[in-house]
Design a protein around this motif. Structure first.
Motif, PDB file in Angstrom:
ATOM      1  N   ALA A  48       0.747  -1.078   0.032  1.00 18.72           N
ATOM      2  CA  ALA A  48      -0.090  -0.018  -0.018  1.00 18.72           C
ATOM      3  C   ALA A  48       0.872   1.354  -0.101  1.00 18.72           C
ATOM      4  O   ALA A  48       0.608   2.287  -0.416  1.00 18.72           O
ATOM      5  N   ASP A  49       2.067   1.220   0.382  1.00 16.70           N
ATOM      6  CA  ASP A  49       3.009   2.179   0.443  1.00 16.70           C
ATOM      7  C   ASP A  49       3.818   2.707  -0.629  1.00 16.70           C
ATOM      8  O   ASP A  49       4.614   3.630  -0.811  1.00 16.70           O
ATOM      9  N   VAL A  50       3.822   1.552  -1.599  1.00 11.07           N
ATOM     10  CA  VAL A  50       4.746   1.781  -2.605  1.00 11.07           C
ATOM     11  C   VAL A  50       4.572   2.973  -3.555  1.00 11.07           C
ATOM     12  O   VAL A  50       5.466   3.814  -3.789  1.00 11.07           O
ATOM     13  N   PRO A  51       3.311   3.354  -3.872  1.00 10.61           N
ATOM     14  CA  PRO A  51       3.134   4.798  -4.639  1.00 10.61           C
ATOM     15  C   PRO A  51       3.757   5.833  -4.030  1.00 10.61           C
ATOM     16  O   PRO A  51       4.335   6.824  -4.599  1.00 10.61           O
ATOM     17  N   ALA A  52       3.684   5.934  -2.723  1.00  8.22           N
ATOM     18  CA  ALA A  52       4.226   7.165  -1.914  1.00  8.22           C
ATOM     19  C   ALA A  52       5.501   7.082  -1.744  1.00  8.22           C
ATOM     20  O   ALA A  52       6.343   8.091  -1.259  1.00  8.22           O
ATOM     21  N   ARG A  53       6.316   5.744  -1.924  1.00  7.89           N
ATOM     22  CA  ARG A  53       7.713   5.587  -1.522  1.00  7.89           C
ATOM     23  C   ARG A  53       8.654   5.394  -2.750  1.00  7.89           C
ATOM     24  O   ARG A  53       9.465   4.788  -2.719  1.00  7.89           O
ATOM     25  N   LEU A  54       8.143   6.061  -3.848  1.00  9.76           N
ATOM     26  CA  LEU A  54       8.926   5.571  -5.190  1.00  9.76           C
ATOM     27  C   LEU A  54      10.202   6.116  -4.960  1.00  9.76           C
ATOM     28  O   LEU A  54      11.204   5.371  -5.656  1.00  9.76           O
ATOM     29  N   ASP A  55      10.618   7.172  -4.241  1.00  7.54           N
ATOM     30  CA  ASP A  55      11.935   7.713  -4.106  1.00  7.54           C
ATOM     31  C   ASP A  55      13.188   6.702  -3.476  1.00  7.54           C
ATOM     32  O   ASP A  55      13.955   6.862  -3.431  1.00  7.54           O
ATOM     33  N   ASP A  56      12.287   5.771  -2.807  1.00  6.33           N
ATOM     34  CA  ASP A  56      13.117   4.773  -2.228  1.00  6.33           C
ATOM     35  C   ASP A  56      13.583   3.541  -3.042  1.00  6.33           C
ATOM     36  O   ASP A  56      14.186   2.731  -2.448  1.00  6.33           O
ATOM     37  N   ILE A  57      13.170   3.372  -4.227  1.00  5.61           N
ATOM     38  CA  ILE A  57      13.223   2.335  -5.082  1.00  5.61           C
ATOM     39  C   ILE A  57      14.022   3.045  -6.306  1.00  5.61           C
ATOM     40  O   ILE A  57      13.520   3.896  -7.032  1.00  5.61           O
ATOM     41  N   ASP A  58      15.334   2.630  -6.523  1.00  8.32           N
ATOM     42  CA  ASP A  58      16.076   2.935  -7.600  1.00  8.32           C
ATOM     43  C   ASP A  58      15.626   2.460  -8.975  1.00  8.32           C
ATOM     44  O   ASP A  58      15.327   1.445  -9.456  1.00  8.32           O
ATOM     45  N   ILE A  59      15.058   3.645  -9.677  1.00  4.61           N
ATOM     46  CA  ILE A  59      14.411   3.462 -11.203  1.00  4.61           C
ATOM     47  C   ILE A  59      15.368   2.847 -11.957  1.00  4.61           C
ATOM     48  O   ILE A  59      15.166   2.193 -13.051  1.00  4.61           O
ATOM     49  N   ASP A  60      16.647   2.938 -11.817  1.00  8.00           N
ATOM     50  CA  ASP A  60      17.773   2.481 -12.641  1.00  8.00           C
ATOM     51  C   ASP A  60      18.167   0.906 -12.596  1.00  8.00           C
ATOM     52  O   ASP A  60      18.918   0.495 -13.414  1.00  8.00           O
ATOM     53  N   ALA A  61      17.643   0.463 -11.260  1.00  7.39           N
ATOM     54  CA  ALA A  61      17.976  -1.027 -11.145  1.00  7.39           C
ATOM     55  C   ALA A  61      17.091  -1.896 -11.324  1.00  7.39           C
ATOM     56  O   ALA A  61      15.886  -1.456 -11.638  1.00  7.39           O
ATOM     57  N   GLU A  62      17.252  -3.043 -11.627  1.00  2.00           N
ATOM     58  CA  GLU A  62      16.185  -4.223 -11.799  1.00  2.00           C
ATOM     59  C   GLU A  62      15.746  -4.389 -10.450  1.00  2.00           C
ATOM     60  O   GLU A  62      16.369  -4.567  -9.628  1.00  2.00           O
ATOM     61  N   VAL A  63      14.475  -4.301 -10.390  1.00  3.55           N
ATOM     62  CA  VAL A  63      13.617  -4.477  -9.232  1.00  3.55           C
ATOM     63  C   VAL A  63      12.858  -5.678  -9.091  1.00  3.55           C
ATOM     64  O   VAL A  63      11.865  -6.054  -9.648  1.00  3.55           O
TER      65      VAL A  63
END
Length: 115
Positions: A48-63
């Motif tokens: 539920a928190d993913v949309p609000a915490r996108l800055d905590d996920i590196d967009i340049d990495a494979e997730v």
């Protein structure tokens, strides 16, 4: 475009690389599930928190996204891919991780265990 229009990729737990600058293991389970046992080095963001915490996920990495068995992670993968991330579902989730004998840590004094 709906979630169904975005292809998703999945891998087995044995195919998840070690976390690094190029690969992130994102655990979208709830706080109590995380505390009982999780993969070392994983990033914890409840679904539920993913949309609000996108800055905590590196967009340049494979997730690589994991939950308990795969339902929540699929939704997270579809969402992240739709907004530009390279997200991959971990088949079988943390249940499969534990069954494969991969390392687990907990936040408490008890041995790590996935229920």
């Amino acid at each position: 475009m709906s979630f169904c229009d975005v292809p998703s990729v999945s891998v087995s737990v044995d195919e998840v690389p070690e976390t690094s600058a190029d690969a992130v293991l994102l655990d979208v389970r709830e706080d109590d599930e995380w505390a009982l046992g999780h993969a070392p080095g994983a990033v914890h963001i409840p679904l539920a928190d993913v949309p609000a915490r996108l800055d905590d996920i590196d967009i340049d990495a494979e997730v690589y996204v994991v939950c308990r068995q795969g339902g929540r992670s699929l939704g997270a993968v579809e969402y992240l891919n739709r907004i530009g991330y390279d997200a991959i579902q971990v088949d079988g989730g943390m249940v499969a991780w534990q069954k494969s004998g991969l390392p687990l840590v907990s936040d408490g004094d008890e041995p790590a265990k996935i229920y």
